[in-house]
Design a protein around this motif. Structure first.
Motif, PDB file in Angstrom:
ATOM      1  N   ALA A 136       0.849  -1.189   0.000  1.00  0.00           N
ATOM      2  CA  ALA A 136       0.000   0.000   0.000  1.00  0.00           C
ATOM      3  C   ALA A 136       0.889   1.245   0.000  1.00  0.00           C
ATOM      4  O   ALA A 136       1.766   1.383   0.855  1.00  0.00           O
ATOM      5  CB  ALA A 136      -0.920  -0.005   1.210  1.00  0.00           C
ATOM      6  N   GLN A 137       0.657   2.117  -0.957  1.00  0.00           N
ATOM      7  CA  GLN A 137       1.434   3.356  -1.060  1.00  0.00           C
ATOM      8  C   GLN A 137       0.629   4.517  -0.504  1.00  0.00           C
ATOM      9  O   GLN A 137      -0.451   4.824  -1.005  1.00  0.00           O
ATOM     10  CB  GLN A 137       1.803   3.626  -2.519  1.00  0.00           C
ATOM     11  CG  GLN A 137       2.542   4.948  -2.738  1.00  0.00           C
ATOM     12  CD  GLN A 137       2.921   5.152  -4.185  1.00  0.00           C
ATOM     13  OE1 GLN A 137       3.660   4.359  -4.760  1.00  0.00           O
ATOM     14  NE2 GLN A 137       2.406   6.215  -4.800  1.00  0.00           N
ATOM     15  N   VAL A 138       1.133   5.154   0.546  1.00  0.00           N
ATOM     16  CA  VAL A 138       0.484   6.339   1.117  1.00  0.00           C
ATOM     17  C   VAL A 138       0.976   7.542   0.325  1.00  0.00           C
ATOM     18  O   VAL A 138       2.141   7.941   0.429  1.00  0.00           O
ATOM     19  CB  VAL A 138       0.822   6.493   2.613  1.00  0.00           C
ATOM     20  CG1 VAL A 138       0.108   7.706   3.194  1.00  0.00           C
ATOM     21  CG2 VAL A 138       0.431   5.231   3.390  1.00  0.00           C
ATOM     22  N   ALA A 186      -4.278   2.731   7.721  1.00  0.00           N
ATOM     23  CA  ALA A 186      -3.367   1.713   7.186  1.00  0.00           C
ATOM     24  C   ALA A 186      -2.643   0.992   8.314  1.00  0.00           C
ATOM     25  O   ALA A 186      -2.456  -0.237   8.274  1.00  0.00           O
ATOM     26  CB  ALA A 186      -2.370   2.360   6.231  1.00  0.00           C
ATOM     27  N   LYS A 187      -2.237   1.759   9.318  1.00  0.00           N
ATOM     28  CA  LYS A 187      -1.540   1.157  10.465  1.00  0.00           C
ATOM     29  C   LYS A 187      -2.461   0.235  11.242  1.00  0.00           C
ATOM     30  O   LYS A 187      -2.073  -0.877  11.634  1.00  0.00           O
ATOM     31  CB  LYS A 187      -1.012   2.273  11.379  1.00  0.00           C
ATOM     32  CG  LYS A 187      -0.161   1.768  12.536  1.00  0.00           C
ATOM     33  CD  LYS A 187       0.388   2.928  13.346  1.00  0.00           C
ATOM     34  CE  LYS A 187       1.241   2.417  14.509  1.00  0.00           C
ATOM     35  NZ  LYS A 187       1.780   3.537  15.319  1.00  0.00           N
ATOM     36  N   LEU A 193      -1.351  -2.893   7.252  1.00  0.00           N
ATOM     37  CA  LEU A 193      -0.936  -2.957   5.846  1.00  0.00           C
ATOM     38  C   LEU A 193       0.553  -2.673   5.710  1.00  0.00           C
ATOM     39  O   LEU A 193       1.080  -1.761   6.358  1.00  0.00           O
ATOM     40  CB  LEU A 193      -1.696  -1.917   5.015  1.00  0.00           C
ATOM     41  CG  LEU A 193      -3.163  -2.173   4.700  1.00  0.00           C
ATOM     42  CD1 LEU A 193      -3.708  -0.999   3.906  1.00  0.00           C
ATOM     43  CD2 LEU A 193      -3.336  -3.451   3.921  1.00  0.00           C
ATOM     44  N   THR A 225       3.204  -0.697   4.118  1.00  0.00           N
ATOM     45  CA  THR A 225       3.049   0.586   3.425  1.00  0.00           C
ATOM     46  C   THR A 225       4.398   1.233   3.132  1.00  0.00           C
ATOM     47  O   THR A 225       5.405   0.960   3.776  1.00  0.00           O
ATOM     48  CB  THR A 225       2.221   1.592   4.257  1.00  0.00           C
ATOM     49  OG1 THR A 225       2.848   1.784   5.527  1.00  0.00           O
ATOM     50  CG2 THR A 225       0.809   1.110   4.465  1.00  0.00           C
ATOM     51  N   LEU A 276      -4.498   6.419  -0.701  1.00  0.00           N
ATOM     52  CA  LEU A 276      -3.831   5.150  -0.474  1.00  0.00           C
ATOM     53  C   LEU A 276      -3.939   4.361  -1.764  1.00  0.00           C
ATOM     54  O   LEU A 276      -5.033   4.001  -2.194  1.00  0.00           O
ATOM     55  CB  LEU A 276      -4.497   4.393   0.682  1.00  0.00           C
ATOM     56  CG  LEU A 276      -3.772   3.141   1.185  1.00  0.00           C
ATOM     57  CD1 LEU A 276      -2.485   3.521   1.913  1.00  0.00           C
ATOM     58  CD2 LEU A 276      -4.667   2.341   2.128  1.00  0.00           C
TER      59      LEU A 276
END
Length: 649
Positions: A424-426, A455-456, A460, A462, A476
């Protein structure tokens, strides 16, 4: 202590080094093995040469081939090695730019009258490796602007002079390895000895600076690796990728086509492709309804004012919006480039209370965006595509919970479709340039923190990328690896405080006051066209049974058994199993081979014995003969496989 600096490593540990220590010095203090593999150093978020002195307290990450930035540095340095080889082989060659790209690197060059072709490839590869074996050190030298101009005037390279005129004096650097010097800001690997394998991949034309009024240069694409074995594996994957190319398989499996009369970049879905597409839509539609979404439908066009209000028209420019000509010159309509402004207007269609929220609107909405003809590529880059779009309008206190529910939905889609390797890209704002974003700092901070927290909470894996946010909010993005290990961006979730503000969206709170909702944009597939292209290539067209356009073929041994084959097929259709009866006057061996080529999961062969016993002889693609069985038993077998793969949300 003034001659000492504090270096913070990624694990949080802090080490003391003499002022001027380099990334390589730090690596050697950890282990000689690490030092042999370090390609560059990330210093306070900026990638530097591993040999560049560090003069102040810094956070440092040592980069190897396994890091994206390390690989990019390796390939950027390889572009310089390519240029050095070209200059040795073709005296007088002139150089444009030579960046690293996702699949290696290229260099735009002017070879004068020489036409670079495949006959040159091996010669250049051999020269690159010959130079690499010399372990030439990449040396960085700051150069005054006038000196840089004089150097390239003497060399007669007008392309470098064109680049220099836009550079600021005091920020110009040269890099030299061996006898070759180039204008470059770097960074580079320590020396050419790291490069052990090289391959020229392709050659194309490219206008200087992308302007068709300028000269056409030769763009040489190449790739390098630190081991020959890795290059061999890469070439093998490329060959496999060619076999899996969705354009090739889409044509062979009769899924989609394109027509010049209809227009470039506008796919036409054939019956089998439509069946595949509808299965995907129905799969997600059922999951969305269970998750509390309400389906909506919006027009394919919208008033220009709609996109002015949303801010899209200003940000993307009129060239991205295609006008619709109407008899009334005072009316300005545009082809719909996105669905969110329409959904904002649906929200505004009636008063909302805090008790009504969250409101979730979902639509498989087709949008249109103009792409340059040279950028179009099968289904992955088109001008008309359908998004599995949805917009959630919620209270600020509901944002994180709703965001996590969307994560659950995205991961459900991935699990069912076999995309189990993802990151997963923030995607946040750029740290430097904030001018391209709309909205207040406060709202951006809240939106970014909501994504990071969600996400945390979901555990995930990340990575944070600055500068990748949408202009109206952070997001995201899910980066998925396919069966060949290639990365694709699939699925996105965005938090948006700005469109509700621009559209003056409201809800009435418990205190009877008016408040702004927060908007969450989401699309697990991203676009159906691109998702299907990736699905085709990842599965090589061997779709799971529930998704296959044609799940089975009934193959009568001869015309004599046509009626029995038709009876069997009707029973299968009653249980929602899809397929066809092969009535052709062909031998059964050819019918089986053709069904295999068409990637049909099951073949049901019927002849004298099957008709007499009321059975079918079952063959499964990839497994062969499963034996004879009553039709009811086969239906149960097929249903079990479908239910095993098609998990419930």
């Amino acid at each position: 202590m003034e001659n000492q600096i504090q270096i913070t490593l990624p694990d949080g540990s802090i080490r003391t080094f003499p002022k001027g220590a380099s990334g390589l010095d730090i690596a050697r203090s950890i282990s000689e093995g690490l030092a042999r593999n370090v390609l560059a150093a990330e210093v306070n978020g900026e990638v530097w040469d591993a040999s560049r002195p560090i003069e102040a307290d810094s956070s440092v990450k040592l980069l190897t081939w396994n890091d994206t930035s390390g690989k990019a540095t390796f390939w950027h340095s390889s572009a310089h090695l390519l240029a050095e080889a070209l200059e040795a082989l073709y005296p007088g060659v002139k150089f444009g730019i030579g960046p690293a790209i996702e699949t290696g690197f290229y260099y735009d060059v002017d070879l004068g009258d020489h036409k670079f072709s495949q006959e040159d490839f091996k010669k250049v590869e051999d020269k690159m490796l010959e130079l690499a074996r010399k372990k030439e050190v990449f040396t960085r030298t700051p150069v005054p602007k006038q000196e840089a101009i004089e150097y390239f005037e003497k060399k007669g390279d007008e392309y470098k002079l064109d680049l220099i005129k836009d550079l600021e004096d005091g920020k110009i650097t040269f890099y030299t390895q061996g006898d070759f010097t180039d204008l470059c800001r770097g960074p580079h690997i320590p020396d050419t000895g790291f490069i052990k394998a090289a391959k020229i991949m392709n050659v194309a034309g490219a206008y200087w600076r992308g302007n068709e009024n300028n000269k056409m240069l030769t763009r040489i694409y190449a790739v390098t690796f630190p081991k020959q074995k890795e290059l061999d594996e890469y070439v093998h994957l490329l060959e496999e990728a060619k076999k899996r190319d969705h354009r090739k398989l889409g044509r062979e499996l009769e899924l989609f086509t394109f027509s010049e009369r209809v227009g470039q970049g506008l796919p036409l879905w054939l019956p089998k492709g439509t069946a595949l597409r509808e299965r995907l839509e129905n799969f997600l539609r059922r999951a969305q309804i269970r998750a509390g979404y309400s389906p909506v439908v919006t027009p394919h066009i919208g008033s220009k004012q709609l996109y002015v209000t949303s801010g899209h028209y200003e940000k993307y420019g009129k060239d991205s919006f295609q006008p619709i000509h109407t008899p009334d010159e005072d009316e300005e309509f545009l082809l719909k480039p996105m669905n969110c402004p329409h959904h904002c207007e649906i929200y505004r269609s009636k008063p909302r209370s805090y008790r009504d929220l969250p409101v979730r609107f979902a639509e498989f909405g087709t949008v249109y965006r103009y792409e340059q003809s040279g950028e179009l590529h099968g289904l992955t880059r088109v001008r008309g595509f359908t998004q599995d779009d949805a917009h959630i309008f919620c209270r600020p206190d509901q944002v994180e919970e709703e965001f996590m529910k969307v994560i659950d939905l995205v991961l459900y889609v991935f699990k069912v479709l076999g995309f189990n390797d993802y990151m997963a890209q923030v995607s946040l704002r750029s740290k430097e340039d904030r001018s391209k974003y709309i909205g207040t700092e406060e709202n951006w901070d809240k939106a970014e923190q909501a994504i990071i927290n969600s996400a945390k909470e979901k555990g995930l894996p990340t990575v944070i990328e600055y500068g990748e946010a949408a202009f109206y909010g952070p997001k995201l993005d899910f980066m998925v690896k396919d069966a060949l290990g290639r990365k694709w961006q699939l699925g996105t979730i965005q938090v948006d405080y700005n469109l509700p503000e621009r559209f003056e969206l409201e809800y009435t709170g418990a205190d009877n006051k008016k408040y702004r909702p927060v908007m969450i944009h989401r699309a697990p597939f991203g676009s159906l066209e691109r998702f299907i292209a990736i699905l085709i290539e990842s599965t090589a067209g061997n779709f799971p049974l529930w998704l296959s356009p044609e799940q089975l073929a009934v193959l009568p041994i001869s015309e004599k058994y046509t009626d029995y084959a038709n009876e069997i097929f009707l029973l299968l259709q009653e249980d929602d199993l899809r397929g066809y009866v092969d009535h052709r006057d062909e031998k059964i061996g050819k019918k089986i081979r053709d069904a295999e080529v068409a990637k049909t999961p099951f073949m049901l062969i019927v002849g004298d014995k099957e008709q007499a016993d009321g059975t079918v002889s079952v063959r499964k693609k990839g497994e062969g003969d499963l034996g004879s069985m009553p039709i009811g038993q086969f239906i149960a077998l097929a249903k079990e496989e479908i239910n095993k793969n098609l998990l419930k949300f």
